[in-house]
Design a protein around this motif. Structure first.
Motif, PDB file in Angstrom:
ATOM      1  N   ASN A   1       0.828  -1.214   0.000  1.00 56.87           N
ATOM      2  CA  ASN A   1       0.000   0.000   0.000  1.00 56.87           C
ATOM      3  C   ASN A   1       0.861   1.263   0.000  1.00 56.87           C
ATOM      4  O   ASN A   1       0.552   2.236  -0.687  1.00 56.87           O
TER       5      ASN A   1
ATOM      6  N   LEU B   1       2.281   1.606  -3.453  1.00 57.26           N
ATOM      7  CA  LEU B   1       1.274   2.117  -4.385  1.00 57.26           C
ATOM      8  C   LEU B   1       1.156   3.631  -4.253  1.00 57.26           C
ATOM      9  O   LEU B   1       1.129   4.351  -5.260  1.00 57.26           O
TER      10      LEU B   1
ATOM     11  N   ALA C   1       2.392   6.200  -7.242  1.00 54.75           N
ATOM     12  CA  ALA C   1       1.415   7.161  -7.750  1.00 54.75           C
ATOM     13  C   ALA C   1       1.916   8.589  -7.533  1.00 54.75           C
ATOM     14  O   ALA C   1       1.704   9.469  -8.372  1.00 54.75           O
TER      15      ALA C   1
ATOM     16  N   PRO D   1       0.749   4.241 -12.172  1.00 55.47           N
ATOM     17  CA  PRO D   1       0.443   3.444 -10.988  1.00 55.47           C
ATOM     18  C   PRO D   1      -0.583   2.346 -11.226  1.00 55.47           C
ATOM     19  O   PRO D   1      -0.697   1.419 -10.419  1.00 55.47           O
ATOM     20  N   ASP D   2      -1.311   2.434 -12.329  1.00 49.95           N
ATOM     21  CA  ASP D   2      -2.269   1.382 -12.675  1.00 49.95           C
ATOM     22  C   ASP D   2      -1.595   0.013 -12.718  1.00 49.95           C
ATOM     23  O   ASP D   2      -2.218  -1.017 -12.426  1.00 49.95           O
TER      24      ASP D   2
ATOM     25  N   LEU E   1      -1.600  -1.071  -9.238  1.00 49.26           N
ATOM     26  CA  LEU E   1      -2.981  -1.128  -8.765  1.00 49.26           C
ATOM     27  C   LEU E   1      -3.669  -2.418  -9.219  1.00 49.26           C
ATOM     28  O   LEU E   1      -4.406  -3.038  -8.439  1.00 49.26           O
TER      29      LEU E   1
ATOM     30  N   LYS F   1      -7.704   0.386  -2.435  1.00 48.89           N
ATOM     31  CA  LYS F   1      -6.519   0.517  -3.293  1.00 48.89           C
ATOM     32  C   LYS F   1      -6.674   1.705  -4.235  1.00 48.89           C
ATOM     33  O   LYS F   1      -5.720   2.457  -4.465  1.00 48.89           O
TER      34      LYS F   1
ATOM     35  N   CYS G   1      -4.259   5.021  -4.342  1.00 46.02           N
ATOM     36  CA  CYS G   1      -3.647   5.417  -5.610  1.00 46.02           C
ATOM     37  C   CYS G   1      -4.026   6.864  -5.955  1.00 46.02           C
ATOM     38  O   CYS G   1      -3.178   7.660  -6.376  1.00 46.02           O
TER      39      CYS G   1
ATOM     40  N   SER H   1      -1.411  10.080  -6.101  1.00 47.78           N
ATOM     41  CA  SER H   1      -1.289  10.815  -7.355  1.00 47.78           C
ATOM     42  C   SER H   1      -1.606  12.297  -7.176  1.00 47.78           C
ATOM     43  O   SER H   1      -0.909  13.166  -7.722  1.00 47.78           O
TER      44      SER H   1
ATOM     45  N   PHE I   1      -8.770   5.846 -11.572  1.00 50.42           N
ATOM     46  CA  PHE I   1      -8.318   4.724 -10.757  1.00 50.42           C
ATOM     47  C   PHE I   1      -9.465   3.892 -10.199  1.00 50.42           C
ATOM     48  O   PHE I   1      -9.343   2.671 -10.054  1.00 50.42           O
TER      49      PHE I   1
END
Length: 204
Positions: free
Chosen positions: A29, A32, A36, A47-48, A51, A65, A69, A73, A159
Motif C-alpha cells: 500500500n 502504491l 502514484a 500506478p495502474d 494497482l 486501493k 492510488c 497521485s 483509478f
C-alpha cells in the motif's frame, strides 16, 4: 549473429517488473502511494500497473486501493506543480525534454488559458503523461483549488474505474499484461498519441 537488444522495451520491462514486484510485499500500500506520487512528476510507469495486481490479490478492498492510488497521485501532483512553479528552468525543463513532451506542454498551456479546470480534469483522466499536466499547471500558475479539484476528480475517476474493472474481471487482466507486455507497450504508445489528439480536440 549478434542479438539485437531493444533497449526501450528492456528499460520499460525492468521498470514494470520493479513496480509489480511490490504487489506481494507487506508494504504494498505504501509502494502504491509512493509510485502514484512520483508518477505525477517524473516516473514513467503509471500506478495502474501496481494497482491491477493489488486489486487481483485483494478484490474486496478494491476501493481502498483505488483511494490510496488517487491520494498518492493527487499529492504528487503538487510536487509537479512546485517543479513547474519554482524550478522549471532546471528540473522541469529536464523532465519535459527527457520525455519529449514539449508539444504536449505547449498545448496544455494554451488550454489552461481557455478552461483550466477542464484541462486538468481531462489530462488527469486520459493516458496523457500526468506530469505534463502538473508541471505545466505550475508554469502557468493556475488556481490551486481548481488544480486540486480537477486532479482529484480526474485521477479518482480513472483509478476507481480501473480498480472496479479488475474487481469484476479478476486475474485475467494481469495475465494478459504479463504475456503480451511488448505488444501492450506499443499499444500504450499508440494510446498515448491518441489520447493527446483527443485531448486537443476535446478542449477546443
Amino acid at each position: 549473429m549478434k542479438k539485437i537488444i531493444n533497449y526501450p522495451f528492456v528499460i520499460m520491462r525492468g521498470m514494470y517488473d520493479w513496480t509489480v514486484g511490490w504487489a506481494h510485499k507487506k508494504s504494498s500500500n505504501y509502494a502504491l502511494f509512493f509510485i502514484a506520487f512520483i508518477e505525477s512528476s517524473f516516473f514513467l510507469i503509471p500506478p495502474d500497473v501496481l494497482l491491477i495486481p493489488l486489486v487481483v490479490a485483494h478484490p474486496k478492498s478494491w476501493w481502498k486501493k483505488a483511494a490510496i492510488c488517487t491520494a498518492g497521485s493527487v499529492f504528487g501532483a503538487f510536487l509537479g506543480y512546485a517543479i513547474g512553479y519554482l524550478f522549471y528552468e532546471t528540473v522541469g525543463y529536464a523532465i519535459i525534454n527527457f520525455y519529449n513532451i514539449q508539444e504536449i506542454v505547449k498545448v496544455v498551456g494554451e488550454k489552461y488559458a481557455d478552461n483550466a479546470f477542464l484541462a486538468v480534469f481531462a489530462g488527469a483522466f486520459t493516458p496523457i503523461p500526468y506530469k505534463a499536466i502538473t508541471i505545466t499547471a505550475g508554469i502557468f500558475k493556475i488556481s490551486i483549488p481548481v488544480f486540486f479539484i480537477g486532479s482529484a476528480l480526474g485521477r479518482g475517476g480513472r483509478f476507481f474505474i480501473v480498480a472496479g474493472a479488475i474487481r469484476l474481471f479478476g486475474a485475467k487482466i494481469q495475465y494478459v499484461i504479463e504475456k503480451y507486455f511488448n505488444i501492450l507497450s506499443i499499444a500504450f504508445l499508440v494510446l498515448l498519441i491518441s489520447g493527446f489528439i483527443a485531448f486537443k480536440h476535446f478542449l477546443k
